[in-house]
Design a protein around this motif. Structure first.
Motif, mmCIF file in Angstrom:
data_model
loop_
_atom_site.group_PDB
_atom_site.id
_atom_site.type_symbol
_atom_site.label_atom_id
_atom_site.label_comp_id
_atom_site.label_asym_id
_atom_site.label_seq_id
_atom_site.Cartn_x
_atom_site.Cartn_y
_atom_site.Cartn_z
ATOM 1 N N MET A 40 32.259 -25.113 34.715
ATOM 2 C CA MET A 40 33.507 -24.450 35.044
ATOM 3 C C MET A 40 34.658 -25.263 34.469
ATOM 4 N N LYS A 41 35.602 -24.558 33.868
ATOM 5 C CA LYS A 41 36.778 -25.204 33.289
ATOM 6 C C LYS A 41 38.019 -24.747 34.055
ATOM 7 N N ARG A 42 38.847 -25.731 34.474
ATOM 8 C CA ARG A 42 40.096 -25.449 35.180
ATOM 9 C C ARG A 42 41.255 -25.952 34.339
ATOM 10 N N THR A 43 42.222 -25.075 34.096
ATOM 11 C CA THR A 43 43.401 -25.448 33.325
ATOM 12 C C THR A 43 44.645 -25.216 34.184
ATOM 13 N N PRO A 44 45.348 -26.300 34.533
ATOM 14 C CA PRO A 44 46.567 -26.147 35.333
ATOM 15 C C PRO A 44 47.622 -25.343 34.580
ATOM 16 N N VAL A 45 48.383 -24.557 35.316
ATOM 17 C CA VAL A 45 49.504 -23.799 34.774
ATOM 18 C C VAL A 45 50.731 -24.199 35.583
ATOM 19 N N ASP A 46 51.595 -24.993 34.960
ATOM 20 C CA ASP A 46 52.783 -25.511 35.635
ATOM 21 C C ASP A 46 54.000 -25.385 34.731
ATOM 22 N N GLY A 90 34.370 -19.854 33.125
ATOM 23 C CA GLY A 90 32.997 -20.326 33.078
ATOM 24 C C GLY A 90 32.317 -20.441 34.430
ATOM 25 N N HIS A 91 32.830 -19.776 35.441
ATOM 26 C CA HIS A 91 32.195 -19.841 36.755
ATOM 27 C C HIS A 91 31.267 -18.635 36.936
#
Length: 131
Positions: free
Chosen positions: A1-7, A25-26
């Motif tokens: 799983m890939k997590r990309t912050p959005v800020d 990818g989950h």
């Protein structure tokens, strides 16, 4: 799983959350009911004790995650409800340390409510996790 912050802004980082996260990818999603400081018999533990209840509610979130084969690091959204915002903000570091140790800063909503399910409850956590 890939997590990309959005800020789009950075002020929120000091409060320990991202404005958003793109999760890719989950294969599984867990939508967790609100967790409070209730024991295995549904009895309120540490009535009115904000610091203790934050920790216990997070323990209960982790118990549900564990039962689903997930970890705290899989949480992608964490909504927080409290009956006393000022007191909650004084003690939220109890949770912040655990989220930081898990390497997450999940988006969520923090709300003050007039009451929770049972007298003596002062905090409730509602999580969504993906793995």
């Amino acid at each position: 799983m890939k997590r990309t912050p959005v800020d789009p802004w950075e002020w929120n980082i000091k409060f320990g959350f991202h404005q958003g996260e793109v999760v890719e990818g989950h294969r599984r999603i867990l939508v967790c009911a609100g967790q409070t400081a209730l024991d295995e018999n549904g009895e309120v533990v540490q009535p009115g004790d904000m610091a203790a209840q934050i920790g216990l509610a997070l323990d209960n979130v982790e118990a549900v995650l564990h039962e689903a084969g997930m970890r705290l690091s899989d949480v992608v959204r964490l909504n927080q409800y409290t009956t006393d915002m000022e007191l909650y903000l004084q003690h939220v570091g109890v949770m912040g340390k655990r989220l930081e140790a898990a390497g997450i800063a999940p988006p969520g909503t923090l709300l003050q409510v007039s009451g929770l399910a049972f007298p003596g409850l002062v905090v409730e956590l509602e999580a969504t996790a993906v793995a």
